[in-house]
Design a protein around this motif. Structure first.
Motif, PDB file in Angstrom:
ATOM      1  N   PRO A 268     -70.056  57.578 -36.405  1.00 15.63           N
ATOM      2  CA  PRO A 268     -69.993  56.112 -36.434  1.00 15.63           C
ATOM      3  C   PRO A 268     -71.211  55.498 -37.097  1.00 15.63           C
ATOM      4  N   ASN A 269     -71.031  54.302 -37.643  1.00 18.72           N
ATOM      5  CA  ASN A 269     -72.159  53.553 -38.210  1.00 18.72           C
ATOM      6  C   ASN A 269     -72.964  52.844 -37.130  1.00 18.72           C
ATOM      7  N   VAL A 270     -72.264  52.444 -36.037  1.00 21.05           N
ATOM      8  CA  VAL A 270     -72.901  51.728 -34.923  1.00 21.05           C
ATOM      9  C   VAL A 270     -72.256  52.196 -33.613  1.00 21.05           C
ATOM     10  N   ILE A 271     -73.068  52.306 -32.572  1.00 19.50           N
ATOM     11  CA  ILE A 271     -72.570  52.636 -31.235  1.00 19.50           C
ATOM     12  C   ILE A 271     -72.939  51.503 -30.282  1.00 19.50           C
ATOM     13  N   THR A 272     -71.983  51.040 -29.484  1.00 18.97           N
ATOM     14  CA  THR A 272     -72.320  50.173 -28.351  1.00 18.97           C
ATOM     15  C   THR A 272     -72.395  51.082 -27.135  1.00 18.97           C
ATOM     16  N   LEU A 273     -73.487  50.991 -26.389  1.00 18.28           N
ATOM     17  CA  LEU A 273     -73.763  51.979 -25.341  1.00 18.28           C
ATOM     18  C   LEU A 273     -74.118  51.311 -24.019  1.00 18.28           C
ATOM     19  N   ASP A 274     -73.359  51.665 -22.990  1.00 14.32           N
ATOM     20  CA  ASP A 274     -73.644  51.194 -21.638  1.00 14.32           C
ATOM     21  C   ASP A 274     -74.859  51.938 -21.095  1.00 14.32           C
TER      22      ASP A 274
END
Length: 348
Positions: A49-55
């Motif tokens: 991925p180019n970007v990860i949203t991470l909890d």
């Protein structure tokens, strides 16, 4: 090419919400939604991925541990999804130290009002992250200024930043000696986070760092951080400078605003001030830095290569607001050299 986004969150509802937001953006492609770090690791390897949203708060392996391992094995821009609590603030600041680009609060599920604004914020941060430069964690290095020869109280340093700024500010302040001039700082950050951030800086730095309360006299060896919901203004009080906090509307789209801080320094400190504009998205601080330079202050902009996001400094440089454009690694010494040698610097 669309921005490939991976969502990592243990909540099925949050995964669904973020997936819907991303899928509705024409320039984004959701490549996966992982419920834990183990699934996320496989998806990172498979989809790149180019970007990860991470909890941050996940079972088994929490977001911080996953981030630390991933940034060593496969550095990827990450936007953290954080709870707006003191514990969440501390973990979020740690994630920025580990290399995360930015953070957003967890959405309030079931609250329709404000969801459109949340959609706008998180998609803007994903786009920004996709074009960001990953920062290198701050390395401890000795400043050449073990102690400044300058000890006066008439000089003041104003510093402003946004995305990537928590680490950039830390890098500069960690290399200020105990008797460095008073420093006032505006960093775009929510209420509560600034309290935690100031506390962390105070532990790491030789100077005293605190969140501004209003009414303080500016003292050498101290740095004052604007609270997350107030503008910080520097006022003249006889021979002294004092801090005032303002609840005025947003300026340049922000509260606290760097422009508000810099404009107050231009008006009340003039050539006795040094302005420093660091990494950040948008243009907040650019006009204020120009005002400072026009009133005789020496002004610094962080250079493009060392910025996480070359937004605010870029606009300031285009306005001819910068006396100097300087890499982050040498910025603290450049500021102190200017103050020690000729007080207000050599004009460009």
């Amino acid at each position: 090419m669309p921005i490939k986004v991976l969502v990592v969150d243990d909540s099925a509802l949050i995964r669904q919400l973020l997936s819907e937001i991303i899928n509705n953006e024409a320039d984004m492609l959701l490549v996966g939604a992982a419920p834990d770090a183990f699934v996320a690791k496989k998806m990172v390897q498979e989809f790149k991925p180019n970007v990860i949203t991470l909890d941050i708060e996940m079972p088994k392996v929490d977001g911080l541990r996953f981030l630390e391992v991933m940034m060593k094995a496969c550095p990827t821009p990450v936007v953290m999804v954080s709870t707006l609590t003191e514990k969440g603030a501390d973990a979020t600041l740690r994630s920025l130290e580990l290399g995360a680009v930015d953070f957003v609060p967890k959405p309030k599920l079931g609250v329709a009002q404000g969801m459109e604004e949340y959609r706008s914020v998180i998609t803007e941060k994903i786009r920004m992250a996709a074009h960001s430069t990953l920062s290198v964690p701050t390395q401890s290095r000795a400043s050449q200024h073990a102690a400044m020869r300058y000890t006066g109280s008439e000089k003041v340093i104003g510093m402003g930043a946004s995305t990537g700024g928590t680490e950039a500010i830390k890098d500069v302040l960690m290399h200020f000696p105990k008797n460095a001039p008073a420093t006032v700082i505006t960093q775009h950050m929510p209420p509560g986070f600034t309290t935690t951030y100031a506390r962390r800086l105070n532990i790491l730095c030789e100077i005293e760092v605190s969140e501004a309360k209003g009414g303080e006299r500016l003292l050498p060896g101290h740095a004052y951080l604007a609270p997350g919901d107030k503008h910080l203004v520097v006022e003249r009080s006889g021979a002294d400078y004092r801090i005032a906090l303002s609840d005025a509307p947003r300026e340049s789209g922000h509260k606290p605003s760097v422009d508000v801080l810099f404009n107050s320094l231009a008006a009340n400190a003039g050539a006795n001030a040094v302005g420093v504009l660091l990494t950040g998205m948008g243009r907040d601080g650019a006009n204020g830095l120009l005002q400072m330079k026009q009133q005789g202050a020496t002004t610094f902009c962080q250079d493009e290569k060392s910025c996480v996001v070359f937004g605010m400094p870029k606009v300031a440089i285009e306005l001819n607001a910068a006396s100097y454009v300087t890499p982050l690694a040498s910025l603290a010494d450049a500021i102190l050299d200017t103050l020690e040698s000729i007080g207000v610097g050599t004009r460009l």
